[in-house]
Design an enzyme around this catalytic site. Structure first.
Site, PDB file in Angstrom:
ATOM      1  N   SER A   1       0.793  -1.154   0.040  1.00 31.13           N
ATOM      2  CA  SER A   1      -0.133  -0.096  -0.083  1.00 31.13           C
ATOM      3  C   SER A   1       0.803   1.289   0.058  1.00 31.13           C
ATOM      4  CB  SER A   1      -1.036   0.043   1.270  1.00 31.13           C
ATOM      5  OG  SER A   1      -1.850  -0.747   0.933  1.00 31.13           O
TER       6      SER A   1
ATOM      7  N   LYS B   1      -0.078   3.848  -2.551  1.00 29.72           N
ATOM      8  CA  LYS B   1      -1.158   4.786  -2.617  1.00 29.72           C
ATOM      9  C   LYS B   1      -0.499   6.358  -2.498  1.00 29.72           C
ATOM     10  CE  LYS B   1      -4.750   1.738  -0.606  1.00 29.72           C
ATOM     11  NZ  LYS B   1      -4.030   0.665  -0.060  1.00 29.72           N
TER      12      LYS B   1
ATOM     13  N   SER C   1      -5.825   3.098   4.939  1.00 34.61           N
ATOM     14  CA  SER C   1      -5.121   2.503   3.734  1.00 34.61           C
ATOM     15  C   SER C   1      -6.583   1.584   2.908  1.00 34.61           C
ATOM     16  CB  SER C   1      -4.212   1.336   4.198  1.00 34.61           C
ATOM     17  OG  SER C   1      -3.358   0.993   3.191  1.00 34.61           O
TER      18      SER C   1
END
Length: 288
Positions: free
Chosen positions: A63, A66, A120
């Protein structure tokens, strides 16, 4: 006499040559006890790398992806624009990190980015990708899949523009894909660029967020003053985890005008925080 002098000359020459080789590889780096597979410490203001370990190794970023997703959204969207959550949130798989979005909800782009960066949320990342992808193409009637694919192409282009040339992204979430990879060096370059945006800084520096619909807690324990992993001066950035990627963290901290970005990839659940703290402490103990 000549025979005796030759070894001395050879030794002297080799010593000089050894010093030259060492210098050609750049300044000597500290021997830090970093357990992660790859890591890098960068001075935010100058871009100087103070420590690196396997910085060019292609690894799964989970993640931390992101960070790039948010950057593309901020560059091509307006944070106060209204976004309607669509069917893309129904693609959520068991065990995925989520922002608990529901189809039909309307949130601002800023709220979606908060849902993407703090807890997240993969659902928030997909919603952002669909919205920005359709907006950028100017064709709102295309499928969600086409919009996400276009958004991912925008991500890869944005990465290339800052010299992150050893990365390839396949989705906006960081979910595992064998062709979705990055490096510690590339993620530092991406993070350095996006942290120049005040709006992004404000979002990733939030410890928590509440609105009438949602409440979020930031997964970055370095920000949490109640955590044993709290690090004074932390102002971002993003955690990440998948079974394949291990525990990842891009962190940033600022003290007395000095600011550093630390990237840790494929560490352990406990080690990711310790590795990041070790790197940041090294930065702040370094003379200007």
């Amino acid at each position: 006499m000549i025979i005796k002098k030759i070894p001395v000359l050879l030794v002297s020459t080799l010593c000089l040559f050894g010093v030259w080789v060492k210098g050609s590889n750049g300044p000597e780096q500290p021997n830090l006890p970093i357990r992660a597979e790859a890591a890098l410490l960068m001075d935010f203001h100058s871009g100087r790398v103070l420590f690196s370990k396997n910085e060019s190794e292609k690894l799964f970023p989970a993640s931390t992806t992101k960070v790039l997703t948010a950057w593309v959204a901020i560059k091509h969207g307006e944070l106060n624009e209204q976004v309607k959550v669509g069917k893309e949130v129904s693609f959520r798989s068991p065990g995925e990190s989520t922002a608990w979005l529901k189809e039909g909800q309307t949130l601002t782009l800023r709220e979606l980015l908060i849902g993407m960066m703090l807890p997240s949320g993969n659902d928030a990342a997909r919603t952002v990708a669909v919205h920005i992808g359709k907006k950028h193409l100017g064709t709102p009637n295309i499928s969600d899949e086409e919009a996400i694919n276009h958004f991912v192409a925008m991500m890869n282009q944005q990465a290339e523009e800052v010299g992150a040339n050893h990365s390839h992204f396949m989705n906006p979430t960081g979910l595992h894909h064998p062709e979705h990879y990055s490096t510690a060096e590339d993620l530092a370059l991406i993070s350095k660029a996006v942290m120049k945006h005040k709006d992004f800084q404000e979002i990733v520096n939030l410890q928590n967020f509440t609105n009438p619909l949602l409440t979020y807690q930031n997964t970055n324990k370095l920000l949490d003053s109640n955590s044993t992993y709290y690090f004074k001066g932390t102002n971002g950035i993003k955690t990440g985890f998948t079974d394949e990627a291990g525990y990842c963290l891009i962190s940033s901290a600022e003290r007395n005008g000095k600011e550093y970005i630390a990237v840790v990839l494929k560490s352990s659940q406990d080690g990711v925080w310790k590795d990041s703290t070790t790197l940041l402490n090294k930065g702040f103990s370094t003379s200007p």
